[in-house]
Design a protein around this motif. Structure first.
Motif, mmCIF file in Angstrom:
data_model
loop_
_atom_site.group_PDB
_atom_site.id
_atom_site.type_symbol
_atom_site.label_atom_id
_atom_site.label_comp_id
_atom_site.label_asym_id
_atom_site.label_seq_id
_atom_site.Cartn_x
_atom_site.Cartn_y
_atom_site.Cartn_z
ATOM 1 N N ASP A 368 0.513 -0.972 0.339
ATOM 2 C CA ASP A 368 0.081 -0.047 -0.067
ATOM 3 C C ASP A 368 1.074 1.351 0.181
ATOM 4 O O ASP A 368 1.770 1.023 0.473
ATOM 5 N N VAL A 369 1.189 2.362 -0.741
ATOM 6 C CA VAL A 369 1.351 3.364 -1.201
ATOM 7 C C VAL A 369 1.305 4.609 -0.293
ATOM 8 O O VAL A 369 -0.401 4.762 -0.756
ATOM 9 N N VAL A 370 0.853 4.600 0.659
ATOM 10 C CA VAL A 370 0.388 5.801 1.975
ATOM 11 C C VAL A 370 0.685 7.155 2.260
ATOM 12 O O VAL A 370 1.889 6.962 2.047
ATOM 13 N N GLY A 371 -0.183 8.024 2.276
ATOM 14 C CA GLY A 371 0.390 9.248 2.319
ATOM 15 C C GLY A 371 0.206 9.516 4.166
ATOM 16 O O GLY A 371 0.453 8.462 5.329
ATOM 17 N N PRO A 372 0.919 10.551 5.007
ATOM 18 C CA PRO A 372 1.985 11.335 6.055
ATOM 19 C C PRO A 372 0.045 11.917 7.045
ATOM 20 O O PRO A 372 0.625 11.718 8.189
ATOM 21 N N VAL A 373 -1.034 11.578 5.994
ATOM 22 C CA VAL A 373 -2.741 12.490 6.701
ATOM 23 C C VAL A 373 -3.282 11.407 7.620
ATOM 24 O O VAL A 373 -3.132 10.133 7.033
ATOM 25 N N CYS A 374 -3.909 12.011 8.417
ATOM 26 C CA CYS A 374 -4.339 11.525 9.292
ATOM 27 C C CYS A 374 -5.690 10.760 8.853
ATOM 28 O O CYS A 374 -6.840 11.472 9.405
ATOM 29 N N GLU A 375 -5.505 10.448 7.812
ATOM 30 C CA GLU A 375 -7.077 9.542 7.470
ATOM 31 C C GLU A 375 -6.597 8.554 7.036
ATOM 32 O O GLU A 375 -5.870 8.215 5.573
ATOM 33 N N SER A 376 -7.294 7.101 6.666
ATOM 34 C CA SER A 376 -7.325 6.109 6.595
ATOM 35 C C SER A 376 -7.287 5.661 5.145
ATOM 36 O O SER A 376 -7.314 4.867 4.142
ATOM 37 N N GLY A 377 -8.067 6.910 4.579
ATOM 38 C CA GLY A 377 -8.434 7.082 2.948
ATOM 39 C C GLY A 377 -7.164 7.954 2.282
ATOM 40 O O GLY A 377 -7.069 7.826 1.251
ATOM 41 N N ASP A 378 -6.203 8.572 3.325
ATOM 42 C CA ASP A 378 -4.935 8.701 2.555
ATOM 43 C C ASP A 378 -4.386 7.705 2.044
ATOM 44 O O ASP A 378 -3.098 7.829 2.496
ATOM 45 N N PHE A 379 -4.758 7.193 0.502
ATOM 46 C CA PHE A 379 -3.625 6.344 -0.082
ATOM 47 C C PHE A 379 -3.580 6.476 -1.491
ATOM 48 O O PHE A 379 -4.301 6.936 -2.344
ATOM 49 N N PHE A 380 -2.886 6.367 -1.687
ATOM 50 C CA PHE A 380 -2.122 6.524 -2.601
ATOM 51 C C PHE A 380 -1.926 5.433 -3.992
ATOM 52 O O PHE A 380 -2.296 4.747 -5.592
ATOM 53 N N ALA A 381 -1.612 3.935 -3.704
ATOM 54 C CA ALA A 381 -2.711 2.825 -3.972
ATOM 55 C C ALA A 381 -2.629 1.580 -3.128
ATOM 56 O O ALA A 381 -2.353 1.676 -1.665
ATOM 57 N N GLN A 382 -3.348 0.269 -3.591
ATOM 58 C CA GLN A 382 -3.688 -0.726 -2.728
ATOM 59 C C GLN A 382 -3.185 -1.612 -3.000
ATOM 60 O O GLN A 382 -3.632 -1.975 -3.842
ATOM 61 N N ASP A 383 -2.582 -3.029 -1.818
ATOM 62 C CA ASP A 383 -2.536 -4.455 -2.276
ATOM 63 C C ASP A 383 -2.167 -4.124 -3.474
ATOM 64 O O ASP A 383 -2.050 -4.826 -4.850
ATOM 65 N N ARG A 384 -1.297 -2.866 -4.375
ATOM 66 C CA ARG A 384 -0.334 -2.782 -5.457
ATOM 67 C C ARG A 384 0.663 -3.989 -5.637
ATOM 68 O O ARG A 384 1.481 -3.403 -4.618
ATOM 69 N N GLU A 385 1.128 -4.803 -6.452
ATOM 70 C CA GLU A 385 1.805 -4.875 -7.339
ATOM 71 C C GLU A 385 3.632 -3.841 -7.309
ATOM 72 O O GLU A 385 3.554 -3.368 -8.242
ATOM 73 N N MET A 386 4.367 -3.801 -6.678
ATOM 74 C CA MET A 386 5.447 -3.269 -6.964
ATOM 75 C C MET A 386 6.897 -3.500 -6.810
ATOM 76 O O MET A 386 7.089 -4.733 -5.551
ATOM 77 N N PRO A 387 7.780 -2.763 -7.473
ATOM 78 C CA PRO A 387 9.542 -3.371 -6.956
ATOM 79 C C PRO A 387 9.122 -3.307 -5.197
ATOM 80 O O PRO A 387 9.076 -2.528 -4.897
ATOM 81 N N GLU A 388 10.741 -3.548 -4.662
ATOM 82 C CA GLU A 388 11.441 -3.471 -3.600
ATOM 83 C C GLU A 388 11.329 -2.017 -4.003
ATOM 84 O O GLU A 388 12.845 -2.047 -4.162
ATOM 85 N N LEU A 389 11.085 -1.138 -2.667
ATOM 86 C CA LEU A 389 11.351 -0.519 -2.271
ATOM 87 C C LEU A 389 12.013 0.563 -0.670
ATOM 88 O O LEU A 389 12.273 -0.296 0.055
ATOM 89 N N ARG A 390 13.020 1.267 -1.487
ATOM 90 C CA ARG A 390 13.630 1.675 0.439
ATOM 91 C C ARG A 390 13.311 2.971 0.854
ATOM 92 O O ARG A 390 12.781 4.412 -0.413
ATOM 93 N N ALA A 391 13.312 3.748 2.012
ATOM 94 C CA ALA A 391 13.779 4.823 2.445
ATOM 95 C C ALA A 391 13.816 5.829 1.519
ATOM 96 O O ALA A 391 14.986 5.545 1.525
#
Ligand code: PLP
Length: 448
Positions: A368-391
């Motif tokens: 799940d790609v999510v933002g820092p906002v205090c809402e559970s609706g604050d997402f950009f992608a859910q259960d999406r297949e993506m390559p291994e990401l790092r901070a």
């Protein structure tokens, strides 16, 4: 043409390495391609060359002055929905006489302002508004040029929040009442009938609803042409764009590929041209998303990776306050790493060309790609297949040029993001990132 592409495993916007733009201006950052916007405008303009036509860019899709100027210089008119947008367009040096003014709730102040500036047409959405404009124009000893927005009651086959041409929507005047309202308008001393308008919705990916609406309204248009010598028929905007595979198919055949473009400009124009040509009138178009949507990305950096028992979250520095489309419409945006993540191979060094190597096995995983906002609706992608990401990884949220920055807010007291524009090998900041001081600047202490 589509100006986002990988070169040696790094994402470029035209000839600018987007990493360089992100480092220079920080993230989150909206980055737009000027050539893409102009190319889209030109393609539409060329396809319509056999018609007397005028393209009025729907300003609400992206209001940045630099973008308004680009389109003004290309010859565009503007479709505005508020006094604020009229102000912006004038501020960008455009001619109000090339502006149409839409919207269901125009205020007294907005109507006066538009009369003073001399807009081309008020697109009227109700009889109450027609009466009100007549009164205001009378008081100013002026005549207001108008078109009625006619609601053809067709199914646009798009998200319910952006469907506008059904009888249950708040927009326009019912087709069966329109002739009567025109007759009333023709007797009003301060009204001058100039055209007919329709707009059936946004992100429409088939030609059929447009054709159905045009064909439904055409008899009325012909009648009005004879009765009141109207000048124009505006068919609105609404042409949809690709949100999926927008980068994967960023090759030479981008415009003709069904994958990258569900409804190409040529297919759209081929479908609407016959009924429009028969009318023998000036045709206005009001595209917003089509011109700017695929021409912009939102650049964001990964802040943290968080794994829970059920999920893996990639927490980024952009939030729903910066780009609300996924939260508001459940919209899909393709998200790609700015440095392509490749499978580890024995020969290449970790920092070598061809993008960075994956930390793990080069595998993808569901995140799940999510933002820092205090809402559970604050997402950009859910259960999406993506390559291994790092901070620290930079990501591009694709096709964010329309209804992106313009819908941004300060929710959670997050400063508005910056915007930058690329042209060739140059990149310029076109809106500064908001500062913390600006967050409270306009607040006034109550003096009870
Ligand atoms: C929003 C709007 C448009 C533009 O819609 P797009 O889907 O961005 O092309 C055009 N005309 C009117 C009246 C609008 O409200």
């Amino acid at each position: 043409m589509h100006s986002f592409h990988y070169c040696d495993g790094r994402l470029f916007c035209e000839d600018v390495d987007v990493t360089v733009a992100a480092e220079r201006f920080g993230t989150p950052l909206y980055l737009y391609s000027a050539s893409t916007i102009l190319d889209h405008y030109q393609r539409l303009d060329d396809a319509l060359s056999s018609l007397d036509h005028s393209i009025c860019y729907a300003v609400k899709a992206n209001t940045n002055r630099a973008i308004l100027r680009l389109l003004r210089d290309a010859g565009a008119g503007f479709d505005i929905v508020s006094g604020g947008e009229l102000f912006r367009v004038i501020n960008a040096g455009a001619d109000p006489a090339k502006c149409t003014f839409a919207g269901v709730g125009k205020s007294h102040q907005e109507i006066e302002y538009a009369l003073e500036q001399g807009v081309y047409s008020f697109n009227i959405e109700s009889e109450a508004e027609l009466d009100y404009i007549n009164e205001i124009a009378s008081a100013k000893n002026q005549r207001a040029p108008i078109a009625l927005r006619v609601n053809p009651d067709v199914e646009a086959q798009t998200h319910q929040y952006i469907s506008t041409g059904k009888s249950e929507n708040k927009f326009g005047i019912a087709l069966e009442w329109a002739a009567k309202v025109y007759e009333r308008a023709s007797k009003m001393p301060a009204i001058s009938i100039r055209g007919v308008q329709m707009h059936i919705g946004s992100q429409i990916t088939e030609a059929a609803p447009f054709v159905a609406a045009i064909e439904k309204i055409a008899p009325l248009v012909s009648e009005l042409k004879i009765k009141y010598a109207i000048e124009f028929f505006s068919i609105g905007g609404g042409l949809g764009i690709a949100y999926e595979s927008s980068i994967a198919s960023g090759s030479g055949d981008w415009w003709t590929s069904q994958r990258s473009h569900p409804l190409t400009i040529q297919q759209y124009v081929d479908a609407i041209l016959p009924p429009l040509t028969r009318l023998g009138l000036r045709i206005l178009l009001e595209p917003g998303r089509l011109l700017v949507g695929n021409a912009g990305i939102l650049l964001t950096r990964v802040r943290y990776i968080k794994e829970t028992a059920q999920k893996k979250f990639v927490i980024i520095d952009a939030g729903m306050n910066d780009l609300i489309r996924p939260a508001l419409y459940g919209s899909y945006h393709e998200i790609v790493p700015v440095e392509k993540i490749t499978e580890p191979s024995p020969q290449s060094s970790p920092s070598g060309r061809g993008g960075r190597e994956a930390a793990g096995e080069g595998k993808t995983n569901k995140i799940d790609v999510v933002g820092p906002v205090c809402e559970s609706g604050d997402f950009f992608a859910q259960d999406r297949e993506m390559p291994e990401l790092r901070a620290g990884d930079l990501l591009a949220v694709m096709s964010a040029g329309a209804y992106g920055f313009v819908m941004a807010s300060n929710y959670n007291s997050r400063p508005l993001p910056a915007e930058a524009l690329v042209r060739g090998d140059k990149v310029a900041l076109i809106r500064k990132r908001q500062t913390l001081a600006e967050l409270t600047r306009d607040e006034v202490d109550a003096s009870f």
